[in-house]
Write a protein that holds these residues in place. Structure first.
Motif, PDB file in Angstrom:
ATOM      1  N   GLU A 101       0.826  -1.208   0.000  1.00  0.00           N
ATOM      2  CA  GLU A 101       0.000   0.000   0.000  1.00  0.00           C
ATOM      3  C   GLU A 101       0.859   1.256   0.000  1.00  0.00           C
ATOM      4  O   GLU A 101       0.563   2.229  -0.698  1.00  0.00           O
ATOM      5  CB  GLU A 101      -0.933  -0.005   1.220  1.00  0.00           C
ATOM      6  N   ARG A 102       1.921   1.264   0.786  1.00  0.00           N
ATOM      7  CA  ARG A 102       2.805   2.433   0.835  1.00  0.00           C
ATOM      8  C   ARG A 102       3.588   2.582  -0.466  1.00  0.00           C
ATOM      9  O   ARG A 102       3.936   3.680  -0.875  1.00  0.00           O
ATOM     10  CB  ARG A 102       3.751   2.319   2.033  1.00  0.00           C
ATOM     11  N   LEU A 103       3.871   1.468  -1.141  1.00  0.00           N
ATOM     12  CA  LEU A 103       4.573   1.520  -2.421  1.00  0.00           C
ATOM     13  C   LEU A 103       3.665   2.082  -3.508  1.00  0.00           C
ATOM     14  O   LEU A 103       4.103   2.880  -4.350  1.00  0.00           O
ATOM     15  CB  LEU A 103       5.053   0.118  -2.803  1.00  0.00           C
ATOM     16  N   LYS A 104       2.384   1.700  -3.495  1.00  0.00           N
ATOM     17  CA  LYS A 104       1.443   2.230  -4.479  1.00  0.00           C
ATOM     18  C   LYS A 104       1.165   3.710  -4.252  1.00  0.00           C
ATOM     19  O   LYS A 104       0.811   4.419  -5.192  1.00  0.00           O
ATOM     20  CB  LYS A 104       0.145   1.427  -4.446  1.00  0.00           C
ATOM     21  N   GLY A 116      -0.251   3.987 -10.481  1.00  0.00           N
ATOM     22  CA  GLY A 116      -0.341   3.014 -11.558  1.00  0.00           C
ATOM     23  C   GLY A 116       0.292   1.677 -11.238  1.00  0.00           C
ATOM     24  O   GLY A 116       0.212   0.747 -12.047  1.00  0.00           O
ATOM     25  N   THR A 117       0.924   1.558 -10.070  1.00  0.00           N
ATOM     26  CA  THR A 117       1.548   0.288  -9.683  1.00  0.00           C
ATOM     27  C   THR A 117       0.485  -0.751  -9.368  1.00  0.00           C
ATOM     28  O   THR A 117      -0.527  -0.458  -8.723  1.00  0.00           O
ATOM     29  CB  THR A 117       2.457   0.506  -8.459  1.00  0.00           C
ATOM     30  N   VAL A 118       0.709  -1.984  -9.816  1.00  0.00           N
ATOM     31  CA  VAL A 118      -0.237  -3.074  -9.612  1.00  0.00           C
ATOM     32  C   VAL A 118       0.381  -4.090  -8.654  1.00  0.00           C
ATOM     33  O   VAL A 118       1.503  -4.567  -8.882  1.00  0.00           O
ATOM     34  CB  VAL A 118      -0.591  -3.759 -10.948  1.00  0.00           C
ATOM     35  N   THR A 119      -0.327  -4.395  -7.582  1.00  0.00           N
ATOM     36  CA  THR A 119       0.115  -5.414  -6.628  1.00  0.00           C
ATOM     37  C   THR A 119      -1.034  -6.381  -6.367  1.00  0.00           C
ATOM     38  O   THR A 119      -2.209  -6.042  -6.556  1.00  0.00           O
ATOM     39  CB  THR A 119       0.560  -4.792  -5.295  1.00  0.00           C
ATOM     40  N   THR A 161      10.397   5.675 -23.006  1.00  0.00           N
ATOM     41  CA  THR A 161      10.288   4.409 -22.285  1.00  0.00           C
ATOM     42  C   THR A 161      10.658   4.565 -20.816  1.00  0.00           C
ATOM     43  O   THR A 161      10.044   3.954 -19.934  1.00  0.00           O
ATOM     44  CB  THR A 161      11.193   3.350 -22.943  1.00  0.00           C
ATOM     45  N   TYR A 162      11.642   5.396 -20.536  1.00  0.00           N
ATOM     46  CA  TYR A 162      12.121   5.582 -19.158  1.00  0.00           C
ATOM     47  C   TYR A 162      11.723   6.939 -18.599  1.00  0.00           C
ATOM     48  O   TYR A 162      12.384   7.479 -17.702  1.00  0.00           O
ATOM     49  CB  TYR A 162      13.644   5.432 -19.120  1.00  0.00           C
ATOM     50  N   ALA A 163      10.621   7.498 -19.112  1.00  0.00           N
ATOM     51  CA  ALA A 163      10.163   8.792 -18.597  1.00  0.00           C
ATOM     52  C   ALA A 163       9.618   8.675 -17.180  1.00  0.00           C
ATOM     53  O   ALA A 163       9.676   9.625 -16.396  1.00  0.00           O
ATOM     54  CB  ALA A 163       9.094   9.377 -19.522  1.00  0.00           C
ATOM     55  N   GLY A 164       9.076   7.520 -16.829  1.00  0.00           N
ATOM     56  CA  GLY A 164       8.545   7.327 -15.486  1.00  0.00           C
ATOM     57  C   GLY A 164       9.645   7.197 -14.447  1.00  0.00           C
ATOM     58  O   GLY A 164      10.784   6.838 -14.748  1.00  0.00           O
ATOM     59  N   VAL A 165       9.292   7.491 -13.198  1.00  0.00           N
ATOM     60  CA  VAL A 165      10.235   7.439 -12.076  1.00  0.00           C
ATOM     61  C   VAL A 165       9.698   6.448 -11.052  1.00  0.00           C
ATOM     62  O   VAL A 165       8.499   6.412 -10.770  1.00  0.00           O
ATOM     63  CB  VAL A 165      10.412   8.824 -11.420  1.00  0.00           C
ATOM     64  N   ILE A 166      10.586   5.629 -10.524  1.00  0.00           N
ATOM     65  CA  ILE A 166      10.216   4.646  -9.506  1.00  0.00           C
ATOM     66  C   ILE A 166      10.730   5.140  -8.157  1.00  0.00           C
ATOM     67  O   ILE A 166      11.941   5.296  -7.956  1.00  0.00           O
ATOM     68  CB  ILE A 166      10.791   3.263  -9.842  1.00  0.00           C
ATOM     69  N   TYR A 167       9.795   5.407  -7.246  1.00  0.00           N
ATOM     70  CA  TYR A 167      10.130   5.932  -5.919  1.00  0.00           C
ATOM     71  C   TYR A 167      10.108   4.806  -4.885  1.00  0.00           C
ATOM     72  O   TYR A 167       9.416   3.792  -5.061  1.00  0.00           O
ATOM     73  CB  TYR A 167       9.110   6.991  -5.488  1.00  0.00           C
ATOM     74  N   PRO A 168      10.834   4.980  -3.778  1.00  0.00           N
ATOM     75  CA  PRO A 168      10.700   4.028  -2.660  1.00  0.00           C
ATOM     76  C   PRO A 168       9.340   4.173  -1.997  1.00  0.00           C
ATOM     77  O   PRO A 168       8.594   5.129  -2.276  1.00  0.00           O
ATOM     78  CB  PRO A 168      11.849   4.409  -1.728  1.00  0.00           C
ATOM     79  N   GLU A 169       9.022   3.259  -1.097  1.00  0.00           N
ATOM     80  CA  GLU A 169       7.722   3.286  -0.439  1.00  0.00           C
ATOM     81  C   GLU A 169       7.583   4.497   0.468  1.00  0.00           C
ATOM     82  O   GLU A 169       8.583   5.066   0.936  1.00  0.00           O
ATOM     83  CB  GLU A 169       7.509   2.000   0.368  1.00  0.00           C
ATOM     84  N   ALA A 170       6.360   4.919   0.700  1.00  0.00           N
ATOM     85  CA  ALA A 170       6.104   6.048   1.597  1.00  0.00           C
ATOM     86  C   ALA A 170       6.397   5.653   3.034  1.00  0.00           C
ATOM     87  O   ALA A 170       6.203   4.498   3.423  1.00  0.00           O
ATOM     88  CB  ALA A 170       4.651   6.493   1.466  1.00  0.00           C
ATOM     89  N   PRO A 171       6.876   6.598   3.855  1.00  0.00           N
ATOM     90  CA  PRO A 171       7.074   6.284   5.276  1.00  0.00           C
ATOM     91  C   PRO A 171       5.751   5.923   5.933  1.00  0.00           C
ATOM     92  O   PRO A 171       4.689   6.353   5.478  1.00  0.00           O
ATOM     93  CB  PRO A 171       7.651   7.589   5.849  1.00  0.00           C
ATOM     94  N   ILE A 209       0.761  16.007   1.241  1.00  0.00           N
ATOM     95  CA  ILE A 209       1.300  15.438   2.469  1.00  0.00           C
ATOM     96  C   ILE A 209       0.148  15.231   3.437  1.00  0.00           C
ATOM     97  O   ILE A 209      -0.684  16.084   3.622  1.00  0.00           O
ATOM     98  CB  ILE A 209       2.339  16.373   3.067  1.00  0.00           C
ATOM     99  N   GLY A 210       0.107  14.106   4.049  1.00  0.00           N
ATOM    100  CA  GLY A 210      -0.960  13.814   4.999  1.00  0.00           C
ATOM    101  C   GLY A 210      -0.899  12.380   5.439  1.00  0.00           C
ATOM    102  O   GLY A 210       0.034  11.650   5.121  1.00  0.00           O
ATOM    103  N   ASP A 211      -1.899  11.975   6.206  1.00  0.00           N
ATOM    104  CA  ASP A 211      -1.938  10.593   6.673  1.00  0.00           C
ATOM    105  C   ASP A 211      -2.262   9.660   5.523  1.00  0.00           C
ATOM    106  O   ASP A 211      -3.099   9.956   4.670  1.00  0.00           O
ATOM    107  CB  ASP A 211      -2.994  10.444   7.771  1.00  0.00           C
ATOM    108  N   LEU A 212      -1.573   8.522   5.483  1.00  0.00           N
ATOM    109  CA  LEU A 212      -1.789   7.529   4.438  1.00  0.00           C
ATOM    110  C   LEU A 212      -2.898   6.582   4.877  1.00  0.00           C
ATOM    111  O   LEU A 212      -2.727   5.833   5.834  1.00  0.00           O
ATOM    112  CB  LEU A 212      -0.506   6.742   4.177  1.00  0.00           C
TER     113      LEU A 212
END
Length: 598
Positions: free
Chosen positions: A168-171, A176-179, A510-520, A531-534
């Protein structure tokens, strides 16, 4: 404020009154290492919540240590110490018992910052023998390594409990991420992990700009709960690996592959324009027919060659199969296949039984371009080999960090490209030009030409339809040397002959998108998102996800990759030669036993 800093270089020194340790366990382990190096044995004679007393194994010896917690802060200090031994040497031989798996794990962590990348259990045995002069069993060293990895990357059981929250924090940071997580109930009614799926939104967007070729493969994990990591990848316009999706399953079974391909089908629709390349595992073929019935399936030629070597014990035969598979023109394939029939008729029947359209470039009904093997997936598996022993969340975090680096590096590389096509495609184009240098051109129509090479072989090319009788143009979608010569003759720019997926702008997109780490935990990331509660869904917070039910197999744990069929080289048999006599030159005896007169 009264607690001084811990001295990292004083861990192995002789204990003294006032010496500090970070925790009670660190104090016990530090004293155990000291006892091993000094070759004596002690026992814990008194233990309370905030202190413990150590005494020498010989009750007549005066050696004593009192360790106590300092002001309820967790630090432990030596309050009293009598370090002079009055016991005899023959009573100290039990010191080897202090080399427990916890102590070995501490030594292992102190030497390697990342224990997961450290030496194997057998090498750890040698290290303990050299450092502590103690022999430890293989399984003890294996447990020590597992403990060190667990202390560093986290507990495997807790990793499954936190997996849904991590997804959930990764999405939240990667739109657009699918888990997906598939669970099952055990006989006691507990919810246990079965399958897990992850595909980043940036990968999904980038894959839609590539050629519709999907390479799927699986690699075995070596963590506590084993399992298999399934991967789906493609190839970008610069002939580099493009990861699309990952899944952790219990094994390479038909059910697991069907579940994985079902999740992929939601990302990539089934169509006749799609090609799936893999080995010829029965589970993959059945799952593909169920989920992707319209797409074309191509067999990896490398796995096929290994099967040929394993069946017929003939590497020369495997090379013939490779030459036939890579042939562009039908007549070249027929000539190579005739050689296979002549060399080994049984092998020819075996290949015909598989289906020529499955493994040959000439008769394949879909589009394979330059992808006749699953080497792309093998390269991806090799890049992920360091994460195989990790807990499941650490495994997915490793994937996220790797993809973040790859996307960033390739964005930079594509931005520096000044050609109208990618760097690797330009190299292929230069090779095609070099191979047809000196050929003669004859005009047929405004867009059709006949190219006659140096050895008199004619080829007809149509620039309008982007085809050539050499078959390279239509198979690779890269203009052959004949097409490039024809384009030069009429002043047609080369860029008009290439497909969009080979162009530099498509490479950048093809590489225009950015992959971020999961949210804290509890927060959304800084950036385009507020910014706010997840908000975590209720079904995520209420379900307790337990690890899968597995049993450690008997024997030594396998840390290496399981080789596939034909991958293990067969050792050649040495010919037995008889020594010749140095006097007469005959065999069967030596110089000492020679009866020939001088």
């Amino acid at each position: 404020e009264d607690v001084p800093d811990l001295l990292s270089d004083a861990k192995d020194e002789e204990p003294f009154v006032g010496k500090l340790y970070a925790t009670k366990q660190d104090c016990q382990i530090g004293l155990a290492i000291y006892a091993i190096k000094e070759q004596f044995y002690f026992r814990q004679t008194r233990t309370s919540r905030h202190s413990f007393v150590l005494s020498c194994h010989d009750v007549r010896c005066d050696w004593r240590i009192l360790a106590k917690e300092l002001t309820n802060c967790g630090y432990y200090t030596i309050k009293k110490a009598q370090l002079v031994h009055t016991c005899t040497i023959d009573t100290r031989n039990l010191y080897r018992k202090k080399a427990t798996s916890k102590v070995i794990a501490h030594v292992y962590k102190s030497r390697y910052n990342e224990p997961i990348n450290g030496p194997k259990s057998a090498q750890l045995q040698t290290m303990i023998l050299e450092d502590l002069r103690v022999s430890a069993s293989y399984m003890k060293c294996h447990r020590a390594k597992e403990q060190a990895v667990e202390d560093t990357v986290g507990n495997a059981e807790d990793s499954f409990l936190n997996l849904e929250d991590y997804f959930e924090r990764l999405k939240a940071t990667n739109p657009g991420t699918v888990t997906a997580i598939q669970t099952e109930l055990d006989i006691e009614g507990n919810t246990r992990f079965l399958y897990g799926f992850l595909s980043f939104g940036a990968s999904i967007q980038g894959f839609r700009k590539l050629r519709h070729v999907l390479i799927i493969d699986g690699t075995h994990l070596s963590g506590k709960y084993k399992g298999v990591l399934l991967t789906a990848s493609g190839q970008d316009g610069n002939f580099q690996v493009f990861p699309l999706a990952f899944a952790v399953v219990d094994g390479e079974t038909e059910d697991a592959w069907t579940w994985f391909l079902t999740k992929l089908e939601r990302i990539i629709a089934d169509s006749t324009n799609l090609t799936i390349i893999s080995d010829r595992a029965a589970a993959i073929i059945k799952a593909k027919r169920t989920v992707f019935p319209m797409s074309h399936h191509g067999a990896c030629i490398v796995h096929l060659m290994r099967n040929v070597v394993s069946r017929y014990k003939n590497k020369g035969l495997a090379k013939m199969v490779c030459e036939a598979a890579f042939s562009f023109r039908r007549r070249d394939f027929d000539a190579n296949f005739a050689k296979i029939k002549q060399a080994n008729g049984a092998c020819a029947l075996y290949l015909e039984g598989i289906g020529t359209a499955k493994w040959s470039r000439t008769y394949f009904k879909g589009e394979r371009y330059n992808l006749l093997t699953s080497n792309t997936a093998e390269q991806l598996n090799n890049a992920l080999k360091l994460s195989r022993p990790s807990p499941i969340i650490e495994l997915f975090m490793f994937i996220q960090r790797m993809l973040t680096r790859w996307f960033s590096a390739r964005r930079t590389k594509s931005a520096k490209c000044r050609g109208f096509v990618t760097t690797e495609v330009e190299k292929v184009m230069q090779t095609h030009i070099r191979l047809t240098k000196g050929s003669k051109i004859a005009n047929i129509t405004d867009w059709s030409y006949q190219i006659r090479g140096l050895f008199g072989h004619p080829n007809t090319v149509s620039l309008e339809n982007k085809v050539c009788t050499c078959q390279v143009f239509q198979k690779l979608k890269i203009p052959c040397g004949h097409a490039l010569l024809a384009a030069d003759s009429i002043g047609l720019p080369y860029v008009n002959l290439f497909g969009d997926y080979y162009k530099t702008q498509t490479w950048r997109d093809t590489y225009a998108g950015v992959i971020y780490p999961e949210a804290p935990p509890g927060d959304l990331p800084i950036g385009d998102l507020p910014i706010g509660d997840l908000p975590i869904p209720e079904e995520v917070t209420t379900v307790t996800l337990l690890p899968p039910q597995t049993r450690r197999p008997s024997g030594r744990p396998k840390e290496g990759r399981i080789p596939s069929t034909g991958e293990i080289p067969v050792p050649k048999k040495k010919k037995l030669t008889q020594n010749k006599c140095g006097r007469c030159g005959q065999t069967g005896h030596n110089r000492t036993n020679c009866v020939v007169p001088i």
